[in-house]
Design an enzyme around this catalytic site. Structure first.
Site, PDB file in Angstrom:
ATOM      1  N   ARG A  98     -22.357 -25.285 -22.112  1.00  0.00           N
ATOM      2  CA  ARG A  98     -20.973 -24.842 -22.106  1.00  0.00           C
ATOM      3  C   ARG A  98     -19.987 -25.642 -22.795  1.00  0.00           C
ATOM      4  NH1 ARG A  98     -20.306 -23.589 -15.915  1.00  0.00           N
ATOM      5  NH2 ARG A  98     -18.605 -22.639 -16.359  1.00  0.00           N
ATOM      6  N   HIS A 150     -18.220 -34.401 -14.271  1.00  0.00           N
ATOM      7  CA  HIS A 150     -17.546 -34.842 -15.401  1.00  0.00           C
ATOM      8  C   HIS A 150     -16.189 -35.827 -15.412  1.00  0.00           C
ATOM      9  CE1 HIS A 150     -19.836 -31.151 -16.009  1.00  0.00           C
ATOM     10  NE2 HIS A 150     -19.016 -30.333 -15.306  1.00  0.00           N
ATOM     11  N   HIS A 189     -27.340 -28.352 -11.054  1.00  0.00           N
ATOM     12  CA  HIS A 189     -26.070 -27.629 -11.229  1.00  0.00           C
ATOM     13  C   HIS A 189     -26.691 -26.147 -11.524  1.00  0.00           C
ATOM     14  CE1 HIS A 189     -23.611 -30.843 -12.394  1.00  0.00           C
ATOM     15  NE2 HIS A 189     -24.615 -31.435 -13.010  1.00  0.00           N
ATOM     16  N   ALA A 215     -17.172 -29.940 -10.393  1.00  0.00           N
ATOM     17  CA  ALA A 215     -16.415 -30.664 -11.545  1.00  0.00           C
ATOM     18  C   ALA A 215     -16.335 -32.072 -11.438  1.00  0.00           C
ATOM     19  CB  ALA A 215     -14.920 -29.850 -11.607  1.00  0.00           C
ATOM     20  N   PRO A 243     -16.771 -29.481  -5.260  1.00  0.00           N
ATOM     21  CA  PRO A 243     -15.343 -28.567  -5.322  1.00  0.00           C
ATOM     22  C   PRO A 243     -15.596 -26.973  -5.906  1.00  0.00           C
ATOM     23  CG  PRO A 243     -15.213 -30.082  -6.841  1.00  0.00           C
ATOM     24  CD  PRO A 243     -16.235 -30.552  -5.996  1.00  0.00           C
ATOM     25  N   ASN A 244     -15.489 -26.163  -5.016  1.00  0.00           N
ATOM     26  CA  ASN A 244     -15.452 -24.682  -5.486  1.00  0.00           C
ATOM     27  C   ASN A 244     -16.770 -23.925  -5.170  1.00  0.00           C
ATOM     28  OD1 ASN A 244     -12.702 -24.466  -6.418  1.00  0.00           O
ATOM     29  ND2 ASN A 244     -13.222 -25.951  -8.094  1.00  0.00           N
ATOM     30  N   ASN A 304     -24.753 -31.433  -6.036  1.00  0.00           N
ATOM     31  CA  ASN A 304     -24.198 -30.787  -7.055  1.00  0.00           C
ATOM     32  C   ASN A 304     -22.445 -31.301  -7.056  1.00  0.00           C
ATOM     33  OD1 ASN A 304     -22.870 -29.059  -9.041  1.00  0.00           O
ATOM     34  ND2 ASN A 304     -23.815 -27.036  -8.326  1.00  0.00           N
ATOM     35  N   GLU A 363     -29.385 -34.542  -9.136  1.00  0.00           N
ATOM     36  CA  GLU A 363     -28.524 -33.888  -9.565  1.00  0.00           C
ATOM     37  C   GLU A 363     -28.812 -32.449  -9.772  1.00  0.00           C
ATOM     38  OE1 GLU A 363     -27.288 -35.013 -13.672  1.00  0.00           O
ATOM     39  OE2 GLU A 363     -25.116 -34.038 -13.564  1.00  0.00           O
ATOM     40  N   ARG A 385     -16.605 -16.672  -7.138  1.00  0.00           N
ATOM     41  CA  ARG A 385     -15.951 -17.232  -8.503  1.00  0.00           C
ATOM     42  C   ARG A 385     -16.832 -17.028  -9.538  1.00  0.00           C
ATOM     43  NH1 ARG A 385     -17.852 -23.695  -8.981  1.00  0.00           N
ATOM     44  NH2 ARG A 385     -16.687 -23.676 -10.606  1.00  0.00           N
ATOM     45  N   TYR A 404     -22.085 -17.848 -11.997  1.00  0.00           N
ATOM     46  CA  TYR A 404     -22.720 -18.424 -10.950  1.00  0.00           C
ATOM     47  C   TYR A 404     -23.414 -17.469  -9.956  1.00  0.00           C
ATOM     48  CZ  TYR A 404     -19.692 -22.417 -12.344  1.00  0.00           C
ATOM     49  OH  TYR A 404     -19.178 -23.302 -13.135  1.00  0.00           O
ATOM     50  N   SER A 445     -25.415 -23.479 -13.358  1.00  0.00           N
ATOM     51  CA  SER A 445     -25.386 -23.224 -14.809  1.00  0.00           C
ATOM     52  C   SER A 445     -26.109 -24.427 -15.410  1.00  0.00           C
ATOM     53  CB  SER A 445     -24.082 -23.035 -15.389  1.00  0.00           C
ATOM     54  OG  SER A 445     -23.201 -23.968 -15.147  1.00  0.00           O
ATOM     55  N   ARG A 451     -17.792 -30.521 -20.356  1.00  0.00           N
ATOM     56  CA  ARG A 451     -18.911 -30.276 -19.361  1.00  0.00           C
ATOM     57  C   ARG A 451     -20.294 -31.184 -19.996  1.00  0.00           C
ATOM     58  NH1 ARG A 451     -16.852 -26.491 -15.792  1.00  0.00           N
ATOM     59  NH2 ARG A 451     -15.776 -25.034 -16.615  1.00  0.00           N
TER      60      ARG A 451
HETATM   61  C1  DQA Z   1     -21.497 -26.721 -12.036  1.00  0.00           C
HETATM   62  C2  DQA Z   1     -21.229 -26.802 -13.609  1.00  0.00           C
HETATM   63  C3  DQA Z   1     -19.828 -27.753 -13.387  1.00  0.00           C
HETATM   64  O1  DQA Z   1     -19.346 -27.799 -14.743  1.00  0.00           O
HETATM   65  C4  DQA Z   1     -18.476 -26.887 -12.851  1.00  0.00           C
HETATM   66  O2  DQA Z   1     -17.360 -27.533 -12.719  1.00  0.00           O
HETATM   67  C5  DQA Z   1     -19.040 -26.393 -11.333  1.00  0.00           C
HETATM   68  C6  DQA Z   1     -20.378 -25.695 -11.154  1.00  0.00           C
HETATM   69  C7  DQA Z   1     -22.778 -25.796 -11.788  1.00  0.00           C
HETATM   70  O3  DQA Z   1     -23.292 -25.777 -10.532  1.00  0.00           O
HETATM   71  O4  DQA Z   1     -23.427 -24.960 -12.817  1.00  0.00           O
HETATM   72  O5  DQA Z   1     -18.161 -26.216 -10.372  1.00  0.00           O
HETATM   73  O6  DQA Z   1     -21.748 -27.864 -11.282  1.00  0.00           O
END
Ligand code: DQA
Length: 144
Positions: free
Chosen positions: A106, A79, A99, A76, A9-10, A73, A97, A17, A22, A101, A110
Site C-alpha cells: 500500500r 507504523h 494485518h 496505524a 485503532p479503528n 494488529n 503481528e 471503515r 477491510y 490488508s 505503511r
Molecule cells: C492494518 C493496516 C494498517 O496500515 C492500518 O493503519 C490499519 C489496519 C491492517 O489490518 O491491514 O488500521 O493494520
C-alpha cells in the site's frame, strides 16, 4: 494455554471503515471466528481493542505472567509506535503481528513496521483468516 488478541485503532470500525480494503464483516464477527478456532484448538482466548497507544502498552504489560502468546494488529501504530515494540520486547511473550490488508503493497508510509522485529511471525493480507493462521502458529510454537 492463554492467548491474548490485541487490536489497535479503528479496528472496532470493521464493517464500516473502507470495506473495499477491510471487508464488510464487523469486529464482533472477527471475535466470533477467533473464538470458534480457539475452541477447536482447545486454547483460551481473550481480547483487547483500543484506539489509545497507552492502553495497548498497558494490555501488553498486563499479559506478563498471564498469557502464553499474543496476536496483535497494531493498526496505524504499526507504523509509528516504538512504545509497542518496547512493550513486546519487555514482556518476552511470543507475539505474532497480523494485518488484514498487506501494508507492504500500500502507501509508502505503511511499509515500516516497528513491532515486526519483536515478533516471531507476521501474517498479512489474509483478512480474518490471518488471525486464525496466527492462532494456529502460536499454538504450534507454544506446544513445541
Ligand atoms: C492494518 C493496516 C494498517 O496500515 C492500518 O493503519 C490499519 C489496519 C491492517 O489490518 O491491514 O488500521 O493494520
Amino acid at each position: 494455554m492463554n492467548i491474548l488478541v490485541i487490536n489497535g485503532p479503528n479496528l472496532n470500525m470493521l464493517g464500516i471503515r473502507e470495506p473495499e480494503i477491510y471487508g464488510k464483516a464487523t469486529y464482533a464477527d472477527l471475535l466470533e471466528q477467533i473464538k470458534a478456532e480457539a475452541e477447536r484448538l482447545g486454547v483460551e482466548v481473550s481480547f483487547v481493542q483500543s484506539n489509545s497507544e497507552g492502553d495497548l502498552v498497558d494490555a501488553i504489560q498486563c499479559a506478563y505472567g498471564r498469557q502464553d502468546g499474543i496476536i496483535i494488529n497494531p493498526a496505524a501504530y504499526t507504523h509509528t509506535s516504538i512504545a509497542l515494540l518496547d512493550a513486546v520486547k519487555a514482556v518476552g511473550i511470543p507475539t505474532i503481528e497480523v494485518h488484514l490488508s498487506d501494508p507492504d503493497t500500500r502507501e509508502e508510509f505503511r511499509k515500516t513496521s516497528y513491532i515486526r522485529e519483536a515478533c516471531i511471525a507476521t501474517v498479512k493480507g489474509r483478512g480474518f483468516s490471518g488471525y486464525l493462521d496466527a492462532l494456529r502458529l502460536l499454538v504450534e510454537s507454544c506446544r513445541e
